[in-house]
Design a protein around this motif. Structure first.
Motif, mmCIF file in Angstrom:
data_model
loop_
_atom_site.group_PDB
_atom_site.id
_atom_site.type_symbol
_atom_site.label_atom_id
_atom_site.label_comp_id
_atom_site.label_asym_id
_atom_site.label_seq_id
_atom_site.Cartn_x
_atom_site.Cartn_y
_atom_site.Cartn_z
ATOM 1 N N VAL A 1 -36.150 27.223 -13.063
ATOM 2 C CA VAL A 1 -34.907 26.952 -12.333
ATOM 3 C C VAL A 1 -34.957 27.638 -10.970
ATOM 4 O O VAL A 1 -34.640 27.027 -9.937
ATOM 5 C CB VAL A 1 -33.687 27.432 -13.149
ATOM 6 N N LEU B 1 -32.564 21.634 -17.544
ATOM 7 C CA LEU B 1 -33.391 21.414 -16.370
ATOM 8 C C LEU B 1 -33.263 20.009 -15.778
ATOM 9 O O LEU B 1 -33.640 19.776 -14.635
ATOM 10 C CB LEU B 1 -34.864 21.657 -16.763
ATOM 11 N N GLU C 1 -34.774 25.940 -7.341
ATOM 12 C CA GLU C 1 -33.715 26.286 -6.392
ATOM 13 C C GLU C 1 -34.311 26.609 -5.023
ATOM 14 O O GLU C 1 -33.748 26.281 -3.989
ATOM 15 C CB GLU C 1 -32.916 27.497 -6.892
ATOM 16 N N LEU D 1 -28.128 23.038 -11.337
ATOM 17 C CA LEU D 1 -29.008 23.762 -12.262
ATOM 18 C C LEU D 1 -28.620 25.226 -12.399
ATOM 19 O O LEU D 1 -28.657 25.802 -13.482
ATOM 20 C CB LEU D 1 -30.469 23.691 -11.783
ATOM 21 N N LYS D 2 -28.228 25.849 -11.263
ATOM 22 C CA LYS D 2 -27.988 27.298 -11.327
ATOM 23 C C LYS D 2 -26.718 27.632 -12.101
ATOM 24 O O LYS D 2 -26.536 28.776 -12.508
ATOM 25 C CB LYS D 2 -27.955 27.902 -9.914
#
Ligand code: ATP
Ligand code: MG
Lengths: 255, 264
Positions: free
Chosen positions: A173, A196, A177, A220-221
């Motif tokens: 991840v 994911l 990013e 995603l974060k």
């Protein structure tokens, strides 16, 4: 660089493995592919990566790979595929040597990718000295070194224990990013898929067809193990998968 | 039930070879001592087995007269030249068989046909082809080491992990890079263990060739001693051969240690 699959079918002698798969993989997004065992997920990935040719249908690259890209379609394998006789640095160097970038540039790239995968201290170690998670990080570093336009990951965490898997998932991840790579991520693990994937393709049992495409809009974060929306999604995926898996199970008994 | 308490019976252990230093040496010494004692006490007839100390004396004499080197030097030259030719050709052909289907289909039957021929039977032919001197001996040793090296090499190439080859292809490595950086290093363990067999065969053929016609050489020395029933010298010659075998095997072991230190 975007990827498009148009009506891709594949058979091994008289066994139909993939049936009429059409998919679009936009740049900068990760597509997760899940499906019951033996439905052709790895085959699909090999087709996308050009290691095999589809029996029918076409797989298109649309647009140019980004500047400085040495190997547009780059694999990360389930069993790491590191050369046991080369050190960590030399394993990364292997994929750069053919490009004749010069020693200084090679070293710069190797230092950079090892730092990004937190392996700087292990450059001179041999693969046998590393834990499974570290070996897979070396494989990821090697993939990053060629600045891929698309990363093709075939169950990259399956050979690892649950804790290592969680740590490496966070690494992936993080990496995404920092540099929004395009990815096709094959997995058995629904939790990995919802963690994911920007989009999840659920394949049916063999012959694999796209049974359902699910988009996930959560960044995603912001996705955590206990995110309520993801849990709902995971349950839904499991219901889909269970039908296919039980059906596949019954079929095998009749063979 | 404390009065019924017993240790769990131990049933594990064994079946895993452990390095025992010096065990081989002890076996050697015991056998020598037995032979020495037997010949001295008359329990073993001197015509059946020479006395180890006499063999030792013969060796010392051989060394002091300088004849030792006169015999060993040509033998070593023959062994080195012949096996270097045979082994390097064998590795090249073996790699080609491993890499190219046509070469494989064409050569494997031929190798299978040559392998079981007792090469020594071909010596007269080699004498015609390569002359009575060193040429025929080199050819014999080369051919003898050639076929086992081929078989070991293509087996080793076949055994290289194909997922590593796919990995190389997926990163766009050139064909020659895949061969040099993945196939050859991956095949090296198998090639080196084949080398042990090849060199041993080389030594056997060396002696055989020297017995059939050579003025100097360990084989010639043994043959002379044998025809005179000079058992001390016969055994001295055989001992030199054994030492040669041990030394080459040790040298290959060292090579493995250096080249294959990535294994464990
Ligand atoms: N090279 C090949 N030749 C013949 N059949 C093959 C080949 N590769 C795969 N198959 C078959 O194709 C089917 C799909 O294989 P594939 O490895 O793509 O499945 P998968 O979905 O990745 O399975 P898993 O979840 O177990 O990894 C399987 O039945 C497999 O036996
Ligand atoms: Mg698979």
């Amino acid at each position: 660089m975007n990827l498009t699959l148009n009506h891709v079918s594949h058979r091994y002698s008289d066994m139909q493995v993939l049936d009429d798969i059409s998919l679009h993989i936009p740049a900068g997004e990760i597509l997760c592919v899940i499906g019951p065992s033996g439905c052709g997920k790895s085959t699909l990935l090999r087709l996308i990566g050009g290691l095999e040719q589809p029996t029918s249908g076409e797989i298109l690259q649309i647009g140019e790979p980004p500047e400085g890209c040495l190997n547009p379609l780059t694999f990360v394998f389930q069993d790491f595929a590191l050369l046991p006789w080369r050190t960590v640095r030399a394993n990364v160097s292997l994929v750069l040597e053919d490009h004749r970038l010069g020693r200084a540039e090679n070293n710069r790239i190797i230092d950079d990718v090892l730092a990004r995968t937190r392996l700087s201290d292990f450059g001179d170690a041999l693969p046998r000295q590393l834990s499974g998670g570290m070996k897979q990080r070396v494989a990821i570093a090697r993939a990053l070194a060629v600045k891929p336009a698309v990363m093709l990951l075939d169950e990259p965490l399956s050979a690892l224990d649950a804790q290592t898997r969680e740590l490496l998932m966070e690494d992936l991840v993080d990496l995404w990013e920092r540099q929004k790579f395009t990815g096709v991520y094959v997995t058995h693990n629904l939790a990995e898929a919802v963690r994911l994937g920007h989009r999840i393709a659920v394949l049916s049992r063999r012959p694999g067809r796209v049974r359902e495409l699910i988009d996930i809009d959560i960044p995603l974060k912001d996705r955590h193990m206990t995110h309520p929306e993801l849990e709902v999604l995971q349950t839904r995926l499991w219901d889909l998968m269970r039908e296919e898996a039980t059906a596949a199970d019954r079929e095998l008994q009749h063979v | 039930m404390s009065d019924d308490a017993r240790n769990v019976p131990y049933r594990g252990g064994g079946f895993s070879p452990v390095a025992k230093r010096g065990a081989g040496f002890v076996v050697f010494l015991v056998l020598l001592a037995l032979a020495e004692w037997g010949t001295r006490s008359g329990w073993i007839n001197n015509l059946t087995l020479p006395r180890p100390s006499d063999v030792g004396a013969t060796l010392v004499e051989l060394w002091q007269s300088g004849l030792m080197w006169t015999h060993i030097a040509p033998s070593l030259t023959r062994l080195v030249v012949g096996s270097v030719m045979g082994i390097s050709a064998g590795i090249s052909v073996g790699v080609m068989i491993g890499l190219f289907s046509y070469v494989r289909a064409g050569l494997i039957p031929l190798v299978a046909a040559i392998f079981p021929i007792p090469k020594i039977a071909l010596l007269p032919l080699f004498v015609i082809w390569f002359g009575i001197d060193e040429g025929s001996k080199y050819a014999l040793i080369a051919l003898g080491t050639f076929t086992p090296t081929i078989v070991a090499t293509y087996g080793a190439v076949d055994n290289v992990d194909r997922t590593l080859v796919r990995m190389g292809q997926s990163f766009g490595l050139s064909w020659s890079s895949i061969v040099r950086k993945i196939i050859l290093p991956g095949a090296l363990p198998g090639i080196l263990s084949g080398l042990r067999v090849s060199v041993a065969i080389g030594i056997i053929l060396l002696v055989a060739a020297e017995m059939l016609g050579a003025e100097y050489g360990i084989g010639a020395y043994i043959l002379q001693a044998g025809s005179l029933y000079d058992l001390e010298r016969l055994f001295a010659g055989v001992l030199i051969l054994s030492v040669l075998g041990v030394v080459t095997s040790w040298a290959i072991g060292q090579l493995e240690k250096r080249l294959l230190n990535w294994r464990n």
